[in-house]
Design an enzyme around this catalytic site. Structure first.
Site, PDB file in Angstrom:
ATOM      1  CB  CYS A 112      -0.971  -0.009   1.186  1.00 25.78           C
ATOM      2  SG  CYS A 112      -0.240   0.156   2.829  1.00 25.78           S
ATOM      3  CB  THR A 172       2.737   3.612   4.690  1.00 25.87           C
ATOM      4  OG1 THR A 172       1.641   2.854   5.202  1.00 25.87           O
ATOM      5  CG2 THR A 172       2.363   5.079   4.519  1.00 25.87           C
ATOM      6  CB  ILE A 209       1.893   1.019   8.110  1.00 21.53           C
ATOM      7  CG1 ILE A 209       3.348   1.495   8.137  1.00 21.53           C
ATOM      8  CG2 ILE A 209       1.336   0.853   9.518  1.00 21.53           C
ATOM      9  CD1 ILE A 209       3.537   2.916   8.639  1.00 21.53           C
ATOM     10  N   GLY A 210      -0.587  -0.281   6.756  1.00 21.30           N
ATOM     11  CA  GLY A 210      -1.972  -0.744   6.848  1.00 21.30           C
ATOM     12  C   GLY A 210      -2.134  -2.188   6.424  1.00 21.30           C
ATOM     13  CG  HIS A 212      16.475 -13.376  13.010  1.00 22.14           C
ATOM     14  ND1 HIS A 212      17.084 -12.221  13.440  1.00 22.14           N
ATOM     15  CD2 HIS A 212      17.474 -14.149  12.519  1.00 22.14           C
ATOM     16  CE1 HIS A 212      18.389 -12.301  13.225  1.00 22.14           C
ATOM     17  NE2 HIS A 212      18.643 -13.468  12.666  1.00 22.14           N
ATOM     18  NE  ARG A 254      19.603 -16.562  18.597  1.00 24.30           N
ATOM     19  CZ  ARG A 254      20.589 -15.730  18.560  1.00 24.30           C
ATOM     20  NH1 ARG A 254      20.927 -15.048  19.636  1.00 24.30           N
ATOM     21  NH2 ARG A 254      21.273 -15.552  17.457  1.00 24.30           N
TER      22      ARG A 254
END
Length: 148
Positions: free
Chosen positions: A63, A65, A67-68, A96, A131
């Site tokens: 998108c 950014t 982020i959404g 990781h 881990r």
């Protein structure tokens, strides 16, 4: 490798160019299919479900950014979507965190940069050191029980 790809309207043009750069992979386009305004959650959820249902091996969402779509993808049970901005983050997302969806900003990255990060991610493997496995298990347990 079959890759699902989804986007909102702000990432439509980047997605279309990126698809041609990823021609060595089998690409499944989950939309959107124009630059007309859309709500990104629909496309992020559709892609996340395609990954969980094993229709595709990996997902890419974009998108403006990144982020959404990353937030929306991570609402799909079993998705580990990493919003990444560098080659190092692409490598770490797999090694990781065993991410299965990558999220990108269509405003911050060129199609070539995104392709490089996707290639690095695909050529990396999850580090099964205790881990890292333990952390993934903690996330999965919390997803199931809301306890850690």
């Amino acid at each position: 490798m079959k890759i699902g790809i989804a986007n909102d309207h702000r990432a439509y043009n980047v997605k279309e160019k990126l698809k041609s750069l990823l021609d060595s992979y089998d690409i499944v386009d989950y939309g959107c299919f124009s630059s007309d305004m859309v709500d990104y959650p629909k496309y992020a959820f559709t892609l996340g479900n395609a990954v969980i249902n094993k229709e595709v091996d990996l997902g890419i969402v974009m998108c403006g950014t990144g982020i959404g779509v990353s937030i929306a993808c991570n609402k799909v049970k079993g998705i580990r979507c990493a919003k990444i901005d560098s080659k190092d983050e692409a490598k770490s997302a797999k090694e990781h965190n065993n991410a299965n969806v990558l999220a990108f900003s269509a405003q911050r990255h060129t199609e070539e940069e995104i392709k490089e990060m996707v290639d690095i991610f695909i050529n990396s493997t999850f580090n099964t050191a205790p881990r890292y496995k333990m952390r993934i298990e903690q996330v999965e347990k919390y997803e199931e029980t809301n306890e850690y």
